[in-house]
Design a protein around this motif. Structure first.
Motif: not given
Length: 350
Positions: A53-61
């Motif tokens: 599973l792939l995604d972008s995040s600023s931290g929490i996610y």
């Protein structure tokens, strides 16, 4: 008994700070949305155990998705913002997640743009990866139904105002949607509400300066960005028509809110929570008959050096008030407030 630590972490605390101010406090809020989203994907056959599973995040996610993948035996690949700190990097590594972090950047727009571009590069090389699309897929609303049910049971939905960061839309927006959808449900706050009557729930969103989600991309904050609650790119799962009021709050002002929340109520939370706390206090003053609940999305640990170490710089919150504006052209630091009146997103393009 919980079967995995993610389930415990995703369960928030409801803390009554005074007679009309309630804090919905999470250790890591997006665990709620990540767990429910991954479960739905597995149940529908969109992904299988062992997939990435792939995604972008600023931290929490990033942390939330790593925990959800650990819970369900999957691989996690994160393209992280420049704001991801050393503690989170270490946690992700031990959990087995892959983290690609962007180079340091104070420009929210450039940071998010680079992350999205990198996501597309990874998908081109690995089409078998599943992009979670936390900024676009309504699947991330699902986890907040149970949270809304608990809020309804403990606070009621009669004259309730929910305040919190807008972000991807899958937190405050989801809470408001599920709370409002429960028409005619008996609750402690509204025992006499007729069956079929809509719940009286207002939604107040908090944004950083520079975010285009509600039309403030022409502004900027000279301090560091408040990660996670705004966007310089379009977010597909923000339902603009759910929001009644918007607050734009600067870093310095949010810092003052976070410090006061810890000093006055002993709640140690992140920078976006400081902003939500200030907005909630203000909305409570404006509407004496309403209960105001604000969302504390995470703890304050990753803000120890950037926020809490500067606690002597915090302004007394009783002296802080927003400037009311009629449209986005009037927005000005450090704090602006505007009635949104559940206007659809199309109004931003008009």
């Amino acid at each position: 008994m919980d079967q995995h630590i993610a389930e415990a972490i995703g369960r928030p605390d409801l803390i009554r700070l005074d007679d009309r101010l309630v804090c919905l406090r999470f250790e890591t809020m997006k665990v709620v949305s990540a767990l429910a989203a991954v479960r739905r994907l597995l149940d529908t056959g969109a992904v299988r155990r062992g997939d990435t599973l792939l995604d972008s995040s600023s931290g929490i996610y990033a942390y939330a998705l790593a925990l959800a993948c650990h819970r369900h035996g999957m691989h996690c690949h994160i393209v992280g913002s420049t704001t991801v700190d050393g503690t989170l990097r270490t946690q992700l590594a031990v959990l087995g997640a892959t983290l690609e972090q962007m180079e340091p950047c104070d420009d929210l727009k450039l940071d998010q743009k680079r992350r999205v571009e990198r996501i597309h590069e990874i998908l081109a090389a690995h089409p078998e990866y599943h992009w979670m699309r936390q900024y676009h897929d309504d699947i991330h609303y699902l986890g907040y139904r149970a949270i809304a049910d608990r809020v309804r049971e403990e606070t009621g939905t009669d004259r309730l105002t929910v305040v919190g960061g807008v972000g991807s839309g899958a937190s405050t927006g989801a809470l408001a949607r599920y709370l409002r959808d429960a028409e005619g449900v008996a609750s402690p706050g509204a025992p006499g509400r007729p069956a079929g009557a809509p719940a009286d729930v207002e939604l107040v969103g908090v944004q950083p300066y520079g975010s285009l989600t509600f039309g403030a991309q022409h502004t900027s904050d000279p301090e560091i960005i408040i990660a996670g609650i705004g966007s310089s790119i379009p977010f597909g799962n923000v339902s603009h028509e759910l929001y009644d009021t918007l607050h734009w709050i600067s870093f310095d002002t949010a810092l003052s809110g976070a410090v006061d929340l810890l000093r006055r109520h002993a709640v140690f939370a992140g920078l976006s929570t400081g902003a939500a706390y200030l907005a909630a206090r203000h909305e409570r003053e404006r509407a004496p008959g309403r209960t105001v609940l604000f969302v504390a999305a995470d703890t304050g640990h990753r803000y120890t050096d950037t926020v809490y170490a500067r606690h002597r710089e915090a302004a007394p919150v009783d002296r802080l008030r927003p400037q009311d504006v009629d449209d986005q052209s009037q927005l000005a630091l450090p704090w602006s407030r505007m009635a949104w009146n559940r206007t659809p997103a199309a109004a931003l393009r008009a």
